[in-house]
Write a protein that holds these residues in place. Structure first.
Motif, PDB file in Angstrom:
ATOM      1  N   PHE A 188     -53.747 -57.707 -29.110  1.00  0.00           N
ATOM      2  CA  PHE A 188     -53.727 -57.842 -30.567  1.00  0.00           C
ATOM      3  C   PHE A 188     -54.911 -58.674 -31.060  1.00  0.00           C
ATOM      4  CE2 PHE A 188     -49.343 -56.634 -29.680  1.00  0.00           C
ATOM      5  CZ  PHE A 188     -49.142 -55.664 -30.650  1.00  0.00           C
ATOM      6  N   ALA A 189     -55.226 -59.748 -30.344  1.00  0.00           N
ATOM      7  CA  ALA A 189     -56.399 -60.553 -30.694  1.00  0.00           C
ATOM      8  C   ALA A 189     -57.684 -59.785 -30.406  1.00  0.00           C
ATOM      9  CB  ALA A 189     -56.384 -61.869 -29.930  1.00  0.00           C
ATOM     10  N   GLU A 190     -57.712 -59.064 -29.289  1.00  0.00           N
ATOM     11  CA  GLU A 190     -58.900 -58.306 -28.909  1.00  0.00           C
ATOM     12  C   GLU A 190     -59.209 -57.193 -29.916  1.00  0.00           C
ATOM     13  OE1 GLU A 190     -57.865 -57.017 -24.991  1.00  0.00           O
ATOM     14  OE2 GLU A 190     -57.988 -59.034 -24.156  1.00  0.00           O
ATOM     15  N   SER A 191     -58.174 -56.507 -30.377  1.00  0.00           N
ATOM     16  CA  SER A 191     -58.392 -55.388 -31.295  1.00  0.00           C
ATOM     17  C   SER A 191     -58.725 -55.867 -32.697  1.00  0.00           C
ATOM     18  CB  SER A 191     -57.157 -54.481 -31.356  1.00  0.00           C
ATOM     19  OG  SER A 191     -56.089 -55.136 -32.029  1.00  0.00           O
ATOM     20  N   GLY A 192     -58.111 -56.973 -33.101  1.00  0.00           N
ATOM     21  CA  GLY A 192     -58.327 -57.490 -34.447  1.00  0.00           C
ATOM     22  C   GLY A 192     -57.593 -56.709 -35.525  1.00  0.00           C
ATOM     23  N   ILE A 217     -39.906 -46.662 -42.452  1.00  0.00           N
ATOM     24  CA  ILE A 217     -39.526 -46.884 -43.847  1.00  0.00           C
ATOM     25  C   ILE A 217     -40.760 -47.280 -44.638  1.00  0.00           C
ATOM     26  CG2 ILE A 217     -38.208 -48.353 -45.415  1.00  0.00           C
ATOM     27  CD1 ILE A 217     -36.051 -48.527 -43.224  1.00  0.00           C
ATOM     28  N   VAL A 218     -41.514 -48.218 -44.091  1.00  0.00           N
ATOM     29  CA  VAL A 218     -42.807 -48.619 -44.633  1.00  0.00           C
ATOM     30  C   VAL A 218     -43.619 -49.174 -43.473  1.00  0.00           C
ATOM     31  CG1 VAL A 218     -42.031 -50.948 -45.302  1.00  0.00           C
ATOM     32  CG2 VAL A 218     -43.994 -49.916 -46.484  1.00  0.00           C
ATOM     33  N   ALA A 219     -44.916 -48.971 -43.526  1.00  0.00           N
ATOM     34  CA  ALA A 219     -45.807 -49.508 -42.497  1.00  0.00           C
ATOM     35  C   ALA A 219     -46.959 -50.225 -43.193  1.00  0.00           C
ATOM     36  CB  ALA A 219     -46.333 -48.395 -41.602  1.00  0.00           C
ATOM     37  N   PHE A 220     -47.319 -51.382 -42.651  1.00  0.00           N
ATOM     38  CA  PHE A 220     -48.382 -52.215 -43.201  1.00  0.00           C
ATOM     39  C   PHE A 220     -49.530 -52.243 -42.201  1.00  0.00           C
ATOM     40  CE2 PHE A 220     -44.281 -53.687 -44.710  1.00  0.00           C
ATOM     41  CZ  PHE A 220     -44.473 -53.788 -46.082  1.00  0.00           C
ATOM     42  N   ASP A 221     -50.649 -51.679 -42.566  1.00  0.00           N
ATOM     43  CA  ASP A 221     -51.825 -51.573 -41.709  1.00  0.00           C
ATOM     44  C   ASP A 221     -52.713 -52.786 -41.981  1.00  0.00           C
ATOM     45  OD1 ASP A 221     -53.469 -50.207 -39.842  1.00  0.00           O
ATOM     46  OD2 ASP A 221     -54.621 -49.289 -41.475  1.00  0.00           O
ATOM     47  N   ALA A 225     -53.867 -51.228 -45.916  1.00  0.00           N
ATOM     48  CA  ALA A 225     -53.290 -49.947 -46.341  1.00  0.00           C
ATOM     49  C   ALA A 225     -51.800 -49.964 -46.037  1.00  0.00           C
ATOM     50  CB  ALA A 225     -53.966 -48.788 -45.608  1.00  0.00           C
ATOM     51  N   MET A 226     -51.067 -49.100 -46.739  1.00  0.00           N
ATOM     52  CA  MET A 226     -49.626 -48.982 -46.525  1.00  0.00           C
ATOM     53  C   MET A 226     -49.240 -47.516 -46.441  1.00  0.00           C
ATOM     54  SD  MET A 226     -48.179 -51.891 -49.152  1.00  0.00           S
ATOM     55  CE  MET A 226     -46.477 -51.432 -48.872  1.00  0.00           C
ATOM     56  N   TRP A 235     -46.984 -40.440 -34.535  1.00  0.00           N
ATOM     57  CA  TRP A 235     -47.895 -41.493 -34.959  1.00  0.00           C
ATOM     58  C   TRP A 235     -49.089 -40.917 -35.695  1.00  0.00           C
ATOM     59  CZ3 TRP A 235     -45.909 -46.255 -34.087  1.00  0.00           C
ATOM     60  CH2 TRP A 235     -44.845 -46.316 -33.193  1.00  0.00           C
ATOM     61  N   GLU A 236     -49.614 -41.687 -36.612  1.00  0.00           N
ATOM     62  CA  GLU A 236     -50.843 -41.362 -37.330  1.00  0.00           C
ATOM     63  C   GLU A 236     -51.631 -42.655 -37.479  1.00  0.00           C
ATOM     64  OE1 GLU A 236     -49.799 -41.068 -41.872  1.00  0.00           O
ATOM     65  OE2 GLU A 236     -48.168 -40.122 -40.739  1.00  0.00           O
ATOM     66  N   THR A 237     -52.756 -42.617 -38.151  1.00  0.00           N
ATOM     67  CA  THR A 237     -53.529 -43.833 -38.410  1.00  0.00           C
ATOM     68  C   THR A 237     -53.903 -43.885 -39.883  1.00  0.00           C
ATOM     69  OG1 THR A 237     -55.613 -42.754 -37.828  1.00  0.00           O
ATOM     70  CG2 THR A 237     -54.480 -43.963 -36.072  1.00  0.00           C
ATOM     71  N   LEU A 238     -54.193 -45.094 -40.334  1.00  0.00           N
ATOM     72  CA  LEU A 238     -54.653 -45.313 -41.703  1.00  0.00           C
ATOM     73  C   LEU A 238     -56.037 -45.951 -41.646  1.00  0.00           C
ATOM     74  CD1 LEU A 238     -51.323 -46.638 -43.319  1.00  0.00           C
ATOM     75  CD2 LEU A 238     -52.283 -44.340 -43.474  1.00  0.00           C
ATOM     76  N   GLU A 239     -56.202 -47.071 -42.307  1.00  0.00           N
ATOM     77  CA  GLU A 239     -57.491 -47.739 -42.433  1.00  0.00           C
ATOM     78  C   GLU A 239     -58.024 -48.327 -41.125  1.00  0.00           C
ATOM     79  OE1 GLU A 239     -60.737 -49.113 -44.775  1.00  0.00           O
ATOM     80  OE2 GLU A 239     -59.063 -47.878 -45.446  1.00  0.00           O
ATOM     81  N   THR A 240     -57.164 -49.011 -40.359  1.00  0.00           N
ATOM     82  CA  THR A 240     -57.648 -49.772 -39.201  1.00  0.00           C
ATOM     83  C   THR A 240     -57.693 -48.986 -37.900  1.00  0.00           C
ATOM     84  OG1 THR A 240     -55.485 -50.581 -38.463  1.00  0.00           O
ATOM     85  CG2 THR A 240     -56.619 -51.873 -40.193  1.00  0.00           C
ATOM     86  N   GLY A 241     -56.988 -47.880 -37.832  1.00  0.00           N
ATOM     87  CA  GLY A 241     -56.899 -47.127 -36.588  1.00  0.00           C
ATOM     88  C   GLY A 241     -55.727 -47.529 -35.714  1.00  0.00           C
ATOM     89  N   ALA A 242     -54.965 -48.556 -36.113  1.00  0.00           N
ATOM     90  CA  ALA A 242     -53.763 -48.942 -35.364  1.00  0.00           C
ATOM     91  C   ALA A 242     -52.683 -47.879 -35.585  1.00  0.00           C
ATOM     92  CB  ALA A 242     -53.264 -50.311 -35.827  1.00  0.00           C
ATOM     93  N   PRO A 243     -51.851 -47.610 -34.581  1.00  0.00           N
ATOM     94  CA  PRO A 243     -50.824 -46.567 -34.726  1.00  0.00           C
ATOM     95  C   PRO A 243     -49.808 -46.882 -35.831  1.00  0.00           C
ATOM     96  CG  PRO A 243     -51.123 -47.157 -32.416  1.00  0.00           C
ATOM     97  CD  PRO A 243     -51.871 -48.175 -33.230  1.00  0.00           C
TER      98      PRO A 243
END
Length: 164
Positions: free
Chosen positions: A66-70, A119-123, A144-145, A105-113
């Motif tokens: 998590f720290a490595e990916s940022g 219900i809601v996802a916070f990127d 992004a959300m 799974w999909e991605t938004l702004e950061t590329g994180a899954p």
């Protein structure tokens, strides 16, 4: 009990088991490696800029990614995600690929899954990481959300899954 007496960890855990928490999976990806962890220790910090925090176990070397990916996504789970929550908690065994196969799974702004039917996802972009005893607190600015279908929330209370 006086202030000088320190609570033993088992007593504290027994008390926290009576504290309801929304079940979520925090995910990231870095250099083609994915990681996901089931958590209930997450909350909003601010709406300007939109910021949240997640607490992760510092003794698990897998959480260093998590720290490595940022970056990370906080995916809020619905009642029908109990198997996914169990998988990402490591309670069912299985590989990382097996765990991610439990959802779409999909991605938004950061590329994180991002879990497609969360219900809601916070990127988020990691803004700070602070050590806190056995854990670390990861702060993220929400970039992004994603809003999934409205469903009853998956809650963890008294060492078991519940719905709300």
């Amino acid at each position: 009990m006086t202030r000088q007496q320190q609570l033993d960890p088992a007593t504290y855990r027994n008390g926290m088991a009576l504290y309801a928490g929304h079940v979520q999976v925090v995910t990231t990806e870095h250099q083609g490696v994915r990681r996901g962890v089931t958590v209930t220790a997450a909350c909003s910090v601010s709406d300007n800029p939109p910021t949240l925090l997640v607490c992760l176990n510092a003794s698990n070397p897998g959480n260093e990614i998590f720290a490595e990916s940022g970056v990370f996504t906080l995916n809020s789970l619905a009642a029908h995600h109990e198997q996914l929550a169990t998988g990402f908690a490591g309670l069912a065994g299985g590989s990382v690929a097996d765990r991610f196969a439990l959802g779409e799974w999909e991605t938004l702004e950061t590329g994180a899954p991002v879990l497609s039917d969360a219900i809601v996802a916070f990127d988020c972009r990691v803004t700070e990481i602070r050590p806190a005893s056995t854990h670390f607190v990861m702060f993220g600015e929400v970039l992004a959300m994603h809003f999934g279908p409205r469903s009853p929330a998956l809650i963890y209370l008294d060492r078991g899954f519940r719905t709300l």
